[in-house]
Design an enzyme around this catalytic site. Structure first.
Site, short mmCIF file in Angstrom:
data_model
loop_
_atom_site.label_atom_id
_atom_site.label_comp_id
_atom_site.label_asym_id
_atom_site.label_seq_id
_atom_site.Cartn_x
_atom_site.Cartn_y
_atom_site.Cartn_z
N ASP A 1 38.03 44.89 35.33
CA ASP A 1 37.86 43.57 35.93
C ASP A 1 38.52 42.54 35.02
OD1 ASP A 1 36.91 41.13 36.97
OD2 ASP A 1 35.04 42.04 37.63
N THR B 1 51.44 40.38 53.69
CA THR B 1 50.94 41.49 52.87
C THR B 1 49.75 42.20 53.53
OG1 THR B 1 49.35 40.13 51.67
CG2 THR B 1 51.59 40.24 50.77
N TYR C 1 40.79 28.38 45.91
CA TYR C 1 42.08 29.03 45.65
C TYR C 1 43.05 28.07 44.98
CZ TYR C 1 46.43 31.55 46.80
OH TYR C 1 47.65 32.18 46.75
N SER D 1 46.98 47.48 42.94
CA SER D 1 46.55 48.56 43.82
C SER D 1 46.88 48.33 45.28
CB SER D 1 45.04 48.79 43.68
OG SER D 1 44.32 47.65 44.13
N ARG D 2 47.13 47.09 45.67
CA ARG D 2 47.40 46.82 47.08
C ARG D 2 48.13 45.49 47.23
NH1 ARG D 2 41.15 45.56 49.05
NH2 ARG D 2 41.08 43.39 48.37
#
Length: 324
Positions: A66, A193, A158, A18-19
């Site tokens: 999800d 981004t 991460y 979506s992004r």
């Protein structure tokens, strides 16, 4: 765009489409004649992304789901393959970035990172791989990171998740050898981004935002997201084993392999130079745009100048955020 896909065009499922990088990759797939199904948790982001891509001639469907919900992913794949068609390309891009020192992180930060960026690829692959192997063809791309090769400072959840995702993607390719299904491990470095605006910051949030955003937007350190997305999509469609689309990713992996002790010392030094955890602060996690808003006016103005390219990318790649 080269025009709308024809009937029977291959179908690509972009998880996290979506992004940001996922949206850029979806655009590249559409440009190569693929129909798209975009998946994200945020229905509003999905509809906005679909509206943009349809205006450019793409054939797009969206599904809010999800990736942490294995049963939900199974149901999604069943619905898509029954109603839309067989998935030829799976690209897993969904992720979360939490920036800050270990002392300011919680177990929930690690759990969220692992659930989205390790269990996410596992859940989607387990849902689709049996279908692809039965058909005898398919392309899978898993977006990991240079942070899954060399653990970056103040990005421990991460890196933990990305190391796992790297191992999963590389191992999955070996497991599927000879089936006609290929798996590409994508190991990029920093890309412009606009993600610095939605990344989550803990500890001394304004200072954490400052260093992360600066690195994320410097042209010689970070890469244009659209160019990176083009390289990623080409590699996945070609069935390559690994692609490292940014110069920093290529360099970091080679330096670490040749001189692991020196790399470890360099990373330790960098960590000591970064902001420490404020004493007595309760765990608080805020998005980047809020962290920037908490800066002093001069510092905030300076960050606006430094992050000009990233903010332009954010507008181009559907990186919306709430300001209230």
């Amino acid at each position: 765009m080269t025009g709308a896909p024809s009937a029977g065009a291959p179908l690509a499922l972009v998880v996290g489409g979506s992004r940001g990088l996922g949206f850029a990759a979806a655009r590249q797939l559409a440009d190569r004649g693929h129909r798209l199904v975009l998946v994200s948790r945020n229905a509003e982001d999905l509809e906005r992304a679909a509206h943009t891509l349809r205006g450019e001639g793409a054939e797009v469907e969206v599904v809010a789901c999800d990736v942490r919900d294995a049963d939900g992913i199974d149901a999604l794949v069943e619905d898509v393959e029954t109603r839309v068609g067989p998935v030829e390309v799976l690209l897993h891009v969904a992720g979360v970035i939490q920036v800050g020192p270990l002392a300011s992180l919680s177990r929930d930060d690690f759990r969220e990172a692992i659930d989205i960026m390790l269990w996410g690829p596992i859940n989607t692959a387990l849902a689709l791989v049996p279908r692809m192997t039965t058909r005898g063809h398919g392309k899978i791309g898993v977006i990991t990171s240079v942070g899954g090769i060399v653990a970056a400072p103040h990005l421990l959840p991460y890196s933990t998740a990305k190391f796992g995702a790297t191992g999963f993607a590389r191992g999955l390719r070996s497991e599927l050898a000879g089936t006609g299904v290929t798996v590409t491990t994508v190991e990029p470095g920093l890309m412009r981004t606009g993600s610095h605006l939605n990344a989550q910051f803990v500890g001394d949030q304004p200072r954490e935002f400052a260093w992360f955003s600066a690195l994320d937007n410097i042209p010689l350190v970070s890469m244009d997201a659209d160019r990176a997305a083009g390289q990623i999509v080409d590699a996945v469609l070609d069935g390559r084993a690994v692609v490292q689309p940014t110069p920093m990713a290529k360099l970091a992996g080679r330096v670490d392999a040749l001189a692991p002790r020196a790399t470890s010392l360099l990373l330790a030094t960098m960590t000591r130079l970064l902001p420490g955890a404020p004493e007595g602060q309760e765990h608080e996690r805020i998005p980047g745009h809020v962290a920037q808003a908490r800066m002093q006016p001069k510092a905030r103005s300076r960050m606006d100048r430094i992050t000009t390219l990233g903010r332009r990318a954010a507008g181009r790649l559907n990186q919306s955020f709430r300001t209230d």
